[in-house]
Design a protein around this motif. Structure first.
Motif, mmCIF file in Angstrom:
data_model
loop_
_atom_site.group_PDB
_atom_site.id
_atom_site.type_symbol
_atom_site.label_atom_id
_atom_site.label_comp_id
_atom_site.label_asym_id
_atom_site.label_seq_id
_atom_site.Cartn_x
_atom_site.Cartn_y
_atom_site.Cartn_z
ATOM 1 N N HIS A 186 0.802 -1.238 0.023
ATOM 2 C CA HIS A 186 -0.022 0.096 0.025
ATOM 3 C C HIS A 186 0.778 1.286 0.105
ATOM 4 O O HIS A 186 1.688 1.424 0.858
ATOM 5 N N PRO A 187 0.650 2.130 -0.939
ATOM 6 C CA PRO A 187 1.554 3.279 -0.977
ATOM 7 C C PRO A 187 1.601 4.323 0.178
ATOM 8 O O PRO A 187 0.751 4.152 0.915
ATOM 9 N N ALA A 188 2.883 4.914 0.280
ATOM 10 C CA ALA A 188 2.963 5.831 1.216
ATOM 11 C C ALA A 188 2.384 6.943 1.192
ATOM 12 O O ALA A 188 1.875 7.743 0.020
ATOM 13 N N ARG A 189 1.503 7.462 2.464
ATOM 14 C CA ARG A 189 0.819 8.660 2.416
ATOM 15 C C ARG A 189 0.931 9.568 3.393
ATOM 16 O O ARG A 189 -0.136 10.447 3.718
ATOM 17 N N ALA A 190 2.160 9.622 4.182
ATOM 18 C CA ALA A 190 2.326 10.314 5.170
ATOM 19 C C ALA A 190 2.237 11.931 4.923
ATOM 20 O O ALA A 190 2.029 12.683 5.672
ATOM 21 N N ASN A 191 2.591 12.212 3.815
ATOM 22 C CA ASN A 191 2.635 13.644 3.363
ATOM 23 C C ASN A 191 1.395 13.792 2.419
ATOM 24 O O ASN A 191 1.297 14.889 1.614
ATOM 25 N N HIS A 192 0.418 13.334 2.367
ATOM 26 C CA HIS A 192 -0.787 13.038 1.700
ATOM 27 C C HIS A 192 -1.825 14.035 2.423
ATOM 28 O O HIS A 192 -1.969 14.088 3.575
ATOM 29 N N ARG A 193 -2.575 15.184 1.745
ATOM 30 C CA ARG A 193 -3.524 15.968 2.192
ATOM 31 C C ARG A 193 -4.773 16.115 1.108
ATOM 32 O O ARG A 193 -4.553 15.970 0.072
ATOM 33 N N VAL A 194 -5.600 16.133 2.202
ATOM 34 C CA VAL A 194 -7.030 16.332 1.132
ATOM 35 C C VAL A 194 -7.795 17.427 1.602
ATOM 36 O O VAL A 194 -8.008 17.858 2.892
ATOM 37 N N ILE A 195 -8.402 18.280 0.700
ATOM 38 C CA ILE A 195 -9.056 19.608 0.921
ATOM 39 C C ILE A 195 -10.765 18.800 1.219
ATOM 40 O O ILE A 195 -11.273 18.253 0.085
ATOM 41 N N ARG A 196 -11.356 19.218 2.328
ATOM 42 C CA ARG A 196 -12.650 18.695 2.603
ATOM 43 C C ARG A 196 -13.378 19.713 1.983
ATOM 44 O O ARG A 196 -13.275 20.948 2.067
ATOM 45 N N PHE A 197 -14.671 19.651 1.324
ATOM 46 C CA PHE A 197 -15.787 20.426 0.680
ATOM 47 C C PHE A 197 -16.962 19.507 0.892
ATOM 48 O O PHE A 197 -17.354 18.513 0.799
ATOM 49 N N ASP A 198 -18.001 20.727 0.728
ATOM 50 C CA ASP A 198 -19.570 20.018 0.842
ATOM 51 C C ASP A 198 -19.902 20.044 -0.669
ATOM 52 O O ASP A 198 -19.807 20.929 -1.194
ATOM 53 N N LEU A 199 -20.650 18.899 -0.767
ATOM 54 C CA LEU A 199 -20.997 18.677 -2.375
ATOM 55 C C LEU A 199 -22.427 18.066 -2.172
ATOM 56 O O LEU A 199 -22.498 16.794 -1.764
ATOM 57 N N LEU A 200 -23.448 18.918 -2.160
ATOM 58 C CA LEU A 200 -24.606 18.620 -2.241
ATOM 59 C C LEU A 200 -25.087 17.646 -0.788
ATOM 60 O O LEU A 200 -25.525 16.820 -0.850
ATOM 61 N N ASN A 201 -24.647 18.511 0.232
ATOM 62 C CA ASN A 201 -25.026 18.017 1.590
ATOM 63 C C ASN A 201 -24.266 16.983 2.162
ATOM 64 O O ASN A 201 -24.428 16.211 3.012
ATOM 65 N N LYS A 202 -22.991 16.507 1.152
ATOM 66 C CA LYS A 202 -22.398 15.351 1.665
ATOM 67 C C LYS A 202 -20.746 15.889 1.509
ATOM 68 O O LYS A 202 -20.295 16.713 0.906
ATOM 69 N N THR A 203 -19.926 15.389 2.431
ATOM 70 C CA THR A 203 -18.483 15.405 2.579
ATOM 71 C C THR A 203 -17.853 14.875 1.507
ATOM 72 O O THR A 203 -17.886 13.647 1.340
ATOM 73 N N TRP A 204 -16.862 15.592 0.695
ATOM 74 C CA TRP A 204 -16.182 15.068 -0.329
ATOM 75 C C TRP A 204 -14.860 15.609 -0.042
ATOM 76 O O TRP A 204 -14.564 16.335 0.537
ATOM 77 N N GLY A 205 -13.765 15.003 -0.984
ATOM 78 C CA GLY A 205 -12.518 15.355 -0.968
ATOM 79 C C GLY A 205 -11.951 15.745 -2.195
ATOM 80 O O GLY A 205 -12.340 15.442 -3.267
ATOM 81 N N PHE A 206 -10.948 16.780 -2.077
ATOM 82 C CA PHE A 206 -10.135 17.257 -3.246
ATOM 83 C C PHE A 206 -8.567 17.008 -2.976
ATOM 84 O O PHE A 206 -8.243 17.293 -2.041
#
Length: 494
Positions: A186-206
Protein backbone atom coordinates in the motif's frame (compact mmCIF):
# COMPACT_ATOMS: atom_id res chain seq x y z
CA UNK A 1 31.68 29.17 0.06
CA UNK A 2 30.62 27.51 3.31
CA UNK A 3 30.08 23.76 3.05
CA UNK A 4 26.94 22.51 4.75
CA UNK A 5 26.12 19.07 5.99
CA UNK A 6 23.32 17.07 4.40
CA UNK A 7 21.33 17.34 7.61
CA UNK A 8 21.83 21.10 7.89
CA UNK A 9 20.86 21.71 4.27
CA UNK A 10 17.68 19.66 4.59
CA UNK A 11 16.65 21.31 7.86
CA UNK A 12 17.36 24.77 6.41
CA UNK A 13 14.82 24.09 3.67
CA UNK A 14 12.26 22.64 6.07
CA UNK A 15 12.40 25.82 8.13
CA UNK A 16 12.23 28.00 5.01
CA UNK A 17 9.27 26.14 3.49
CA UNK A 18 7.14 25.12 6.48
CA UNK A 19 5.67 26.32 9.77
CA UNK A 20 8.81 25.23 11.66
CA UNK A 21 11.06 28.00 12.98
CA UNK A 22 14.75 28.31 13.86
CA UNK A 23 13.89 27.38 17.43
CA UNK A 24 12.84 23.97 16.13
CA UNK A 25 16.22 23.14 14.54
CA UNK A 26 17.53 20.81 17.26
CA UNK A 27 14.20 19.01 17.37
CA UNK A 28 14.25 18.56 13.58
CA UNK A 29 17.87 17.36 13.62
CA UNK A 30 17.01 14.68 16.15
CA UNK A 31 13.84 13.52 14.42
CA UNK A 32 15.61 13.19 11.06
CA UNK A 33 18.63 11.41 12.58
CA UNK A 34 16.22 8.96 14.17
CA UNK A 35 14.82 8.19 10.71
CA UNK A 36 18.04 7.95 8.71
CA UNK A 37 20.86 7.38 11.22
CA UNK A 38 23.11 9.70 13.23
CA UNK A 39 25.97 9.45 10.73
CA UNK A 40 24.05 11.87 8.52
CA UNK A 41 25.13 14.78 10.71
CA UNK A 42 28.71 14.43 9.45
CA UNK A 43 28.02 14.15 5.71
CA UNK A 44 28.47 17.13 3.40
CA UNK A 45 26.53 17.79 0.21
CA UNK A 46 26.57 20.10 -2.78
CA UNK A 47 22.83 19.64 -3.36
CA UNK A 48 20.36 22.45 -2.72
CA UNK A 49 17.08 21.03 -4.11
CA UNK A 50 14.73 19.61 -1.49
CA UNK A 51 13.93 16.44 -3.43
CA UNK A 52 17.62 15.81 -4.20
CA UNK A 53 18.43 16.17 -0.51
CA UNK A 54 15.60 13.79 0.37
CA UNK A 55 17.03 11.22 -2.06
CA UNK A 56 20.49 11.55 -0.45
CA UNK A 57 18.94 11.02 2.98
CA UNK A 58 17.22 7.88 1.71
CA UNK A 59 20.53 6.54 0.37
CA UNK A 60 22.10 7.06 3.80
CA UNK A 61 19.15 5.40 5.51
CA UNK A 62 19.72 2.30 3.35
CA UNK A 63 23.43 2.28 4.22
CA UNK A 64 22.59 2.65 7.91
CA UNK A 65 20.03 -0.16 7.62
CA UNK A 66 17.28 2.16 8.76
CA UNK A 67 15.16 1.18 5.78
CA UNK A 68 14.99 -1.75 3.39
CA UNK A 69 16.21 -1.76 -0.19
CA UNK A 70 12.80 -1.98 -1.93
CA UNK A 71 11.21 1.05 -3.55
CA UNK A 72 8.11 0.72 -1.35
CA UNK A 73 10.07 0.81 1.91
CA UNK A 74 12.11 3.80 0.79
CA UNK A 75 8.99 5.57 -0.47
CA UNK A 76 7.43 5.26 2.99
CA UNK A 77 10.49 6.88 4.56
CA UNK A 78 10.65 9.51 1.82
CA UNK A 79 7.04 10.51 2.46
CA UNK A 80 7.76 10.74 6.17
CA UNK A 81 10.72 13.06 5.51
CA UNK A 82 8.63 15.27 3.21
CA UNK A 83 5.88 15.36 5.81
CA UNK A 84 8.10 17.79 7.73
CA UNK A 85 7.26 20.57 5.25
CA UNK A 86 3.57 19.62 5.04
CA UNK A 87 1.11 21.38 7.36
CA UNK A 88 -1.34 19.20 9.26
CA UNK A 89 -4.72 18.61 7.54
CA UNK A 90 -6.67 21.15 9.59
CA UNK A 91 -4.18 23.90 8.72
CA UNK A 92 -4.09 22.97 5.03
CA UNK A 93 -7.89 23.09 4.88
CA UNK A 94 -8.16 26.31 6.88
CA UNK A 95 -5.69 28.08 4.60
CA UNK A 96 -7.31 26.73 1.44
CA UNK A 97 -10.80 27.93 2.27
CA UNK A 98 -9.59 31.21 3.72
CA UNK A 99 -7.82 31.98 0.44
CA UNK A 100 -10.73 30.55 -1.59
CA UNK A 101 -13.10 33.21 -0.20
CA UNK A 102 -11.08 35.95 -1.85
CA UNK A 103 -9.46 34.11 -4.77
CA UNK A 104 -10.51 30.52 -5.61
CA UNK A 105 -7.87 30.15 -8.32
CA UNK A 106 -5.08 31.14 -5.92
CA UNK A 107 -6.32 28.63 -3.32
CA UNK A 108 -6.13 25.90 -5.94
CA UNK A 109 -2.70 27.06 -7.15
CA UNK A 110 -1.31 27.13 -3.60
CA UNK A 111 -2.52 23.60 -2.85
CA UNK A 112 -1.11 22.36 -6.15
CA UNK A 113 2.25 23.98 -5.35
CA UNK A 114 2.32 22.32 -1.92
CA UNK A 115 1.45 18.93 -3.40
CA UNK A 116 4.41 19.20 -5.78
CA UNK A 117 6.85 20.68 -3.30
CA UNK A 118 6.23 18.00 -0.66
CA UNK A 119 6.67 15.24 -3.28
CA UNK A 120 3.12 13.95 -3.03
CA UNK A 121 2.91 14.62 -6.76
CA UNK A 122 5.89 12.62 -8.04
CA UNK A 123 7.32 15.24 -10.39
CA UNK A 124 10.66 13.43 -10.85
CA UNK A 125 8.95 10.17 -11.75
CA UNK A 126 6.39 11.83 -14.02
CA UNK A 127 9.21 13.46 -16.00
CA UNK A 128 10.28 9.96 -17.13
CA UNK A 129 7.04 9.41 -19.07
CA UNK A 130 7.18 9.48 -22.87
CA UNK A 131 4.72 11.96 -24.35
CA UNK A 132 3.90 12.93 -27.92
CA UNK A 133 1.00 14.10 -30.07
CA UNK A 134 -0.21 12.53 -33.28
CA UNK A 135 -2.35 14.14 -35.97
CA UNK A 136 -5.61 12.37 -36.81
CA UNK A 137 -8.87 13.25 -38.54
CA UNK A 138 -10.21 13.98 -35.04
CA UNK A 139 -7.47 16.44 -34.11
CA UNK A 140 -4.13 16.00 -32.37
CA UNK A 141 -4.59 13.16 -29.91
CA UNK A 142 -2.06 12.69 -27.11
CA UNK A 143 -0.02 9.60 -26.31
CA UNK A 144 1.74 8.83 -23.03
CA UNK A 145 3.85 5.78 -22.28
CA UNK A 146 3.62 5.57 -18.52
CA UNK A 147 7.08 5.03 -17.01
CA UNK A 148 6.50 6.84 -13.71
CA UNK A 149 5.05 4.04 -11.62
CA UNK A 150 7.81 1.59 -10.66
CA UNK A 151 7.22 -2.04 -11.51
CA UNK A 152 7.09 -4.49 -8.65
CA UNK A 153 10.35 -6.31 -8.04
CA UNK A 154 10.69 -9.88 -6.72
CA UNK A 155 11.75 -8.70 -3.24
CA UNK A 156 8.63 -6.58 -2.91
CA UNK A 157 6.41 -9.45 -4.07
CA UNK A 158 8.04 -11.82 -1.57
CA UNK A 159 7.62 -9.37 1.31
CA UNK A 160 3.99 -8.69 0.38
CA UNK A 161 3.20 -12.42 0.54
CA UNK A 162 4.44 -12.55 4.15
CA UNK A 163 2.23 -9.66 5.24
CA UNK A 164 -1.11 -10.25 6.91
CA UNK A 165 -4.09 -9.10 4.87
CA UNK A 166 -5.26 -5.63 5.86
CA UNK A 167 -8.55 -3.94 5.11
CA UNK A 168 -7.24 -0.51 6.06
CA UNK A 169 -7.49 1.76 4.20
CA UNK A 170 -10.21 0.00 2.24
CA UNK A 171 -8.92 1.40 -1.06
CA UNK A 172 -6.53 3.99 -2.48
CA UNK A 173 -9.25 6.64 -2.59
CA UNK A 174 -10.49 6.46 1.00
CA UNK A 175 -9.94 9.49 3.23
CA UNK A 176 -8.13 7.18 5.65
CA UNK A 177 -5.11 7.38 3.32
CA UNK A 178 -4.38 10.90 4.59
CA UNK A 179 -1.19 10.61 6.66
CA UNK A 180 -1.07 6.80 6.36
CA UNK A 181 2.47 5.50 6.73
CA UNK A 182 2.19 2.99 3.91
CA UNK A 183 3.44 -0.57 3.64
CA UNK A 184 4.84 -2.97 1.07
CA UNK A 185 1.44 -3.47 -0.57
CA UNK A 186 0.00 0.00 0.00
CA UNK A 187 1.59 3.31 -1.08
CA UNK A 188 3.08 5.81 1.34
CA UNK A 189 0.74 8.65 2.26
CA UNK A 190 2.41 10.40 5.23
CA UNK A 191 2.66 13.61 3.18
CA UNK A 192 -0.83 13.29 1.68
CA UNK A 193 -3.45 15.98 2.31
CA UNK A 194 -7.10 16.21 1.24
CA UNK A 195 -9.24 19.35 1.00
CA UNK A 196 -12.71 18.71 2.44
CA UNK A 197 -15.73 20.38 0.88
CA UNK A 198 -19.51 20.09 0.92
CA UNK A 199 -21.04 18.63 -2.22
CA UNK A 200 -24.84 18.49 -2.20
CA UNK A 201 -24.87 18.15 1.59
CA UNK A 202 -22.25 15.40 1.68
CA UNK A 203 -18.56 15.60 2.55
CA UNK A 204 -16.22 15.10 -0.36
CA UNK A 205 -12.46 15.39 -0.77
CA UNK A 206 -10.21 17.14 -3.31
CA UNK A 207 -6.67 15.91 -3.85
CA UNK A 208 -4.10 15.57 -6.61
CA UNK A 209 -3.05 12.38 -8.37
CA UNK A 210 0.48 11.32 -7.32
CA UNK A 211 1.35 10.08 -10.83
CA UNK A 212 -0.42 12.76 -12.86
CA UNK A 213 -1.30 11.99 -16.48
CA UNK A 214 -1.92 15.66 -17.39
CA UNK A 215 -1.64 19.18 -15.97
CA UNK A 216 -3.04 19.51 -12.44
CA UNK A 217 -4.58 16.03 -12.60
CA UNK A 218 -6.81 15.91 -9.54
CA UNK A 219 -9.37 13.64 -7.93
CA UNK A 220 -12.67 14.46 -6.25
CA UNK A 221 -13.72 11.64 -3.95
CA UNK A 222 -16.59 10.73 -1.68
CA UNK A 223 -15.82 10.56 2.03
CA UNK A 224 -17.71 7.25 2.03
CA UNK A 225 -16.43 4.03 0.49
CA UNK A 226 -19.33 3.48 -1.89
CA UNK A 227 -19.37 2.18 -5.48
CA UNK A 228 -19.32 4.32 -8.62
CA UNK A 229 -22.75 5.28 -9.88
CA UNK A 230 -23.88 7.37 -12.85
CA UNK A 231 -27.18 8.96 -11.84
CA UNK A 232 -28.94 12.33 -11.83
CA UNK A 233 -26.94 13.37 -8.77
CA UNK A 234 -23.69 12.69 -10.67
CA UNK A 235 -24.37 15.50 -13.13
CA UNK A 236 -25.41 17.93 -10.39
CA UNK A 237 -22.17 17.17 -8.54
CA UNK A 238 -20.06 17.73 -11.65
CA UNK A 239 -21.59 21.14 -12.30
CA UNK A 240 -21.18 22.14 -8.65
CA UNK A 241 -17.54 21.12 -8.74
CA UNK A 242 -16.67 23.28 -11.75
CA UNK A 243 -18.30 26.22 -9.96
CA UNK A 244 -16.26 25.63 -6.81
CA UNK A 245 -13.00 24.89 -8.64
CA UNK A 246 -12.88 27.43 -11.48
CA UNK A 247 -10.67 26.65 -14.45
CA UNK A 248 -10.93 22.90 -13.97
CA UNK A 249 -12.84 20.34 -15.99
CA UNK A 250 -14.26 17.34 -14.14
CA UNK A 251 -15.49 14.00 -15.41
CA UNK A 252 -16.54 10.60 -14.22
CA UNK A 253 -15.64 7.13 -15.35
CA UNK A 254 -18.60 4.98 -16.31
CA UNK A 255 -20.08 2.74 -13.64
CA UNK A 256 -20.09 -0.58 -15.51
CA UNK A 257 -17.33 -3.17 -16.05
CA UNK A 258 -15.47 -3.11 -19.38
CA UNK A 259 -16.44 0.51 -20.09
CA UNK A 260 -15.58 1.78 -16.60
CA UNK A 261 -12.29 2.81 -15.00
CA UNK A 262 -9.90 0.78 -12.86
CA UNK A 263 -11.60 1.65 -9.54
CA UNK A 264 -15.35 1.02 -9.51
CA UNK A 265 -15.59 0.47 -5.74
CA UNK A 266 -15.21 4.11 -4.63
CA UNK A 267 -17.25 7.04 -5.96
CA UNK A 268 -14.84 9.57 -7.44
CA UNK A 269 -14.29 11.94 -10.34
CA UNK A 270 -11.16 13.19 -12.09
CA UNK A 271 -10.37 16.71 -13.15
CA UNK A 272 -7.63 19.21 -13.86
CA UNK A 273 -6.45 22.09 -15.98
CA UNK A 274 -5.96 20.53 -19.39
CA UNK A 275 -7.56 20.89 -22.80
CA UNK A 276 -8.04 17.48 -24.39
CA UNK A 277 -8.55 16.80 -28.07
CA UNK A 278 -12.21 15.91 -27.50
CA UNK A 279 -12.84 19.34 -25.96
CA UNK A 280 -11.39 20.96 -29.09
CA UNK A 281 -13.43 18.77 -31.43
CA UNK A 282 -16.27 20.63 -33.16
CA UNK A 283 -19.99 19.97 -33.19
CA UNK A 284 -20.73 17.96 -36.33
CA UNK A 285 -24.53 18.13 -36.26
CA UNK A 286 -26.37 20.70 -34.14
CA UNK A 287 -29.97 20.57 -32.85
CA UNK A 288 -32.10 21.38 -29.80
CA UNK A 289 -34.18 18.98 -27.77
CA UNK A 290 -37.90 19.62 -27.52
CA UNK A 291 -38.73 21.53 -24.36
CA UNK A 292 -35.08 22.45 -23.79
CA UNK A 293 -34.62 25.28 -26.26
CA UNK A 294 -32.26 27.09 -23.87
CA UNK A 295 -29.77 24.21 -24.19
CA UNK A 296 -27.68 24.00 -27.37
CA UNK A 297 -26.89 20.43 -28.34
CA UNK A 298 -25.08 18.45 -30.97
CA UNK A 299 -23.06 15.40 -31.96
CA UNK A 300 -19.31 15.90 -31.60
CA UNK A 301 -16.90 14.96 -34.37
CA UNK A 302 -15.16 12.26 -32.35
CA UNK A 303 -14.46 8.53 -32.76
CA UNK A 304 -16.69 7.73 -29.78
CA UNK A 305 -20.38 8.63 -29.57
CA UNK A 306 -20.54 12.03 -27.86
CA UNK A 307 -23.42 14.43 -27.28
CA UNK A 308 -22.41 17.96 -26.25
CA UNK A 309 -24.84 20.14 -24.30
CA UNK A 310 -24.30 23.79 -23.39
CA UNK A 311 -26.41 26.24 -21.41
CA UNK A 312 -26.29 29.03 -18.86
CA UNK A 313 -29.37 27.48 -17.21
CA UNK A 314 -28.09 24.80 -14.84
CA UNK A 315 -31.53 23.46 -13.93
CA UNK A 316 -32.62 23.08 -17.54
CA UNK A 317 -29.34 21.39 -18.45
CA UNK A 318 -29.66 18.92 -15.57
CA UNK A 319 -33.26 18.11 -16.48
CA UNK A 320 -32.25 17.33 -20.07
CA UNK A 321 -29.31 15.17 -18.99
CA UNK A 322 -31.61 13.21 -16.68
CA UNK A 323 -33.92 12.55 -19.61
CA UNK A 324 -31.04 11.50 -21.87
CA UNK A 325 -29.57 9.13 -19.29
CA UNK A 326 -32.94 7.42 -18.75
CA UNK A 327 -33.50 7.19 -22.51
CA UNK A 328 -30.06 5.72 -23.19
CA UNK A 329 -30.35 3.15 -20.40
CA UNK A 330 -33.52 1.81 -22.02
CA UNK A 331 -32.55 2.19 -25.68
CA UNK A 332 -31.88 -0.66 -28.10
CA UNK A 333 -31.25 -0.76 -31.84
CA UNK A 334 -30.48 -4.27 -32.98
CA UNK A 335 -29.67 -3.09 -36.50
CA UNK A 336 -26.38 -1.68 -35.16
CA UNK A 337 -25.89 -4.16 -32.27
CA UNK A 338 -26.98 -1.71 -29.57
CA UNK A 339 -28.71 -3.48 -26.69
CA UNK A 340 -29.87 -1.94 -23.41
CA UNK A 341 -29.80 -5.17 -21.43
CA UNK A 342 -29.65 -8.94 -21.73
CA UNK A 343 -30.12 -11.77 -19.25
CA UNK A 344 -30.91 -9.27 -16.53
CA UNK A 345 -27.66 -7.34 -17.06
CA UNK A 346 -27.74 -3.63 -17.90
CA UNK A 347 -25.38 -2.63 -20.72
CA UNK A 348 -25.82 1.13 -21.09
CA UNK A 349 -24.30 4.01 -19.17
CA UNK A 350 -22.58 7.34 -19.81
CA UNK A 351 -19.10 8.78 -19.31
CA UNK A 352 -19.80 12.48 -18.54
CA UNK A 353 -17.36 15.42 -18.64
CA UNK A 354 -18.20 18.94 -17.40
CA UNK A 355 -16.49 22.28 -17.98
CA UNK A 356 -17.27 25.97 -18.24
CA UNK A 357 -17.00 27.53 -21.68
CA UNK A 358 -17.65 31.20 -22.38
CA UNK A 359 -19.61 31.56 -19.15
CA UNK A 360 -21.87 28.58 -19.85
CA UNK A 361 -22.02 25.08 -18.43
CA UNK A 362 -20.88 22.47 -20.96
CA UNK A 363 -21.44 18.73 -20.64
CA UNK A 364 -20.06 16.05 -22.94
CA UNK A 365 -22.00 12.81 -22.65
CA UNK A 366 -20.16 9.78 -24.04
CA UNK A 367 -22.54 6.89 -24.67
CA UNK A 368 -21.19 3.52 -23.49
CA UNK A 369 -22.29 -0.09 -24.07
CA UNK A 370 -20.54 -3.01 -22.34
CA UNK A 371 -21.91 -5.95 -24.33
CA UNK A 372 -19.69 -8.92 -25.12
CA UNK A 373 -20.07 -11.55 -27.84
CA UNK A 374 -18.45 -14.76 -29.01
CA UNK A 375 -16.49 -12.72 -31.56
CA UNK A 376 -15.55 -10.01 -29.06
CA UNK A 377 -15.38 -11.63 -25.60
CA UNK A 378 -13.47 -8.63 -24.18
CA UNK A 379 -16.25 -6.30 -25.26
CA UNK A 380 -17.97 -5.39 -28.50
CA UNK A 381 -17.17 -1.71 -27.79
CA UNK A 382 -13.70 -2.35 -26.41
CA UNK A 383 -10.33 -2.37 -28.24
CA UNK A 384 -10.55 -5.25 -30.69
CA UNK A 385 -7.99 -8.02 -30.85
CA UNK A 386 -5.97 -6.55 -33.73
CA UNK A 387 -5.12 -3.37 -31.75
CA UNK A 388 -4.56 -4.96 -28.36
CA UNK A 389 -0.82 -5.19 -29.05
CA UNK A 390 -0.88 -1.44 -28.33
CA UNK A 391 -3.84 -1.10 -25.95
CA UNK A 392 -5.99 -3.81 -24.40
CA UNK A 393 -7.09 -2.21 -21.11
CA UNK A 394 -10.44 -0.51 -20.51
CA UNK A 395 -11.02 2.83 -22.21
CA UNK A 396 -11.70 5.07 -19.26
CA UNK A 397 -12.39 8.76 -18.82
CA UNK A 398 -8.94 10.11 -19.70
CA UNK A 399 -8.60 8.04 -22.86
CA UNK A 400 -12.17 8.80 -23.91
CA UNK A 401 -11.07 12.45 -24.12
CA UNK A 402 -8.10 11.64 -26.37
CA UNK A 403 -5.13 10.95 -24.09
CA UNK A 404 -3.76 7.41 -24.42
CA UNK A 405 -2.13 5.87 -21.36
CA UNK A 406 0.01 3.06 -22.73
CA UNK A 407 2.01 0.41 -20.84
CA UNK A 408 5.76 0.74 -20.07
CA UNK A 409 6.63 -2.27 -22.28
CA UNK A 410 6.09 -0.09 -25.34
CA UNK A 411 9.18 2.01 -24.67
CA UNK A 412 11.55 -0.83 -25.60
CA UNK A 413 9.15 -2.37 -28.11
CA UNK A 414 8.94 0.91 -30.05
CA UNK A 415 12.72 0.85 -30.41
CA UNK A 416 12.67 -2.73 -31.69
CA UNK A 417 9.98 -1.81 -34.23
CA UNK A 418 12.11 1.16 -35.34
CA UNK A 419 15.15 -1.10 -35.73
CA UNK A 420 13.05 -3.56 -37.75
CA UNK A 421 11.90 -0.81 -40.11
CA UNK A 422 15.55 0.16 -40.63
CA UNK A 423 16.59 -3.45 -41.25
CA UNK A 424 18.68 -3.68 -38.08
CA UNK A 425 16.73 -6.65 -36.69
CA UNK A 426 14.96 -9.48 -38.50
CA UNK A 427 11.72 -9.53 -36.51
CA UNK A 428 9.73 -7.94 -33.70
CA UNK A 429 7.55 -9.34 -30.92
CA UNK A 430 5.03 -11.70 -32.51
CA UNK A 431 2.06 -9.55 -31.49
CA UNK A 432 3.62 -6.51 -33.27
CA UNK A 433 4.73 -8.34 -36.44
CA UNK A 434 1.71 -7.74 -38.69
CA UNK A 435 1.57 -4.08 -37.65
CA UNK A 436 5.32 -3.60 -38.20
CA UNK A 437 5.09 -5.14 -41.68
CA UNK A 438 2.22 -2.81 -42.54
CA UNK A 439 4.27 0.21 -41.44
CA UNK A 440 7.24 -0.97 -43.51
CA UNK A 441 5.06 -1.40 -46.59
CA UNK A 442 3.44 2.03 -46.26
CA UNK A 443 6.62 3.97 -45.42
CA UNK A 444 9.34 3.15 -47.96
CA UNK A 445 10.87 6.55 -47.11
CA UNK A 446 11.78 5.44 -43.55
CA UNK A 447 15.31 6.35 -42.43
CA UNK A 448 17.30 7.05 -39.27
CA UNK A 449 16.04 10.62 -39.18
CA UNK A 450 12.30 10.02 -39.46
CA UNK A 451 11.81 6.53 -38.03
CA UNK A 452 10.89 7.67 -34.50
CA UNK A 453 8.26 10.08 -35.79
CA UNK A 454 6.82 7.43 -38.13
CA UNK A 455 6.47 4.90 -35.28
CA UNK A 456 4.85 7.52 -33.06
CA UNK A 457 2.38 8.53 -35.77
CA UNK A 458 1.46 4.89 -36.38
CA UNK A 459 0.85 4.38 -32.65
CA UNK A 460 -1.45 7.40 -32.79
CA UNK A 461 -3.38 5.86 -35.67
CA UNK A 462 -3.83 2.66 -33.69
CA UNK A 463 -5.13 4.61 -30.70
CA UNK A 464 -7.62 6.44 -32.93
CA UNK A 465 -8.81 2.99 -34.04
CA UNK A 466 -9.03 1.95 -30.37
CA UNK A 467 -11.40 4.86 -29.76
CA UNK A 468 -13.41 3.97 -32.87
CA UNK A 469 -13.78 0.43 -31.53
CA UNK A 470 -15.13 1.90 -28.27
CA UNK A 471 -17.64 4.08 -30.14
CA UNK A 472 -21.18 2.73 -29.94
CA UNK A 473 -22.50 4.39 -33.08
CA UNK A 474 -19.84 3.96 -35.74
CA UNK A 475 -18.52 6.76 -37.91
CA UNK A 476 -19.98 5.39 -41.14
CA UNK A 477 -23.33 6.42 -42.62
CA UNK A 478 -25.20 3.53 -41.04
CA UNK A 479 -23.80 4.29 -37.60
CA UNK A 480 -24.47 8.04 -37.76
CA UNK A 481 -28.02 7.49 -38.97
CA UNK A 482 -28.52 5.16 -36.01
CA UNK A 483 -27.08 7.84 -33.68
CA UNK A 484 -29.66 10.31 -34.96
CA UNK A 485 -32.44 7.76 -34.42
CA UNK A 486 -31.52 7.69 -30.75
CA UNK A 487 -31.41 11.50 -30.60
CA UNK A 488 -34.82 11.76 -32.29
CA UNK A 489 -36.28 9.16 -29.91
CA UNK A 490 -35.64 11.63 -27.10
CA UNK A 491 -37.33 14.40 -29.11
CA UNK A 492 -35.71 17.21 -31.09
CA UNK A 493 -36.97 20.33 -32.83
CA UNK A 494 -37.10 20.10 -36.62
Amino acid sequence: MTTKTLLESFVDLIIAKSDYQELDRIYLNNRIMNLVGESVKDLTTDKSDLLDLKDELLAQAVKNEKVGATFEEQDCLGAELMNFITPIPSVVNQRFWQTHQADPKKAIADFYALSKENDYIKTKAIAKNIYFKTETQYGDIEITINLSKPEKDPKQIALAKKMKASGYPMCLLCLENEGYQGRINHPARANHRVIRFDLLNKTWGFQYSPYAYFNEHCIFLSSQHEPMSICDETFARLLNIIETFPGYFVGSNADLPIVGGSILTHEHYQGGRHEFAMQKAPIEKAFTFTGFEDVSAGIVKWPMSVLRLRSANKESLLALVSKLLAAWRAYSDESVQVLANSNGEAHHTITPIARMRDGQFELDLVLRDNQTSAKFPDGIYHPHQDVQHIKKENIGLIEVMGLAILPPRLKDEMQVVADYLLGKVASVAQYHQVWADQIKASHPEVNDTNVEEIVQQEIGKVFARVLEDAGVFKRDQKGQEAFMRFVKSVGIND
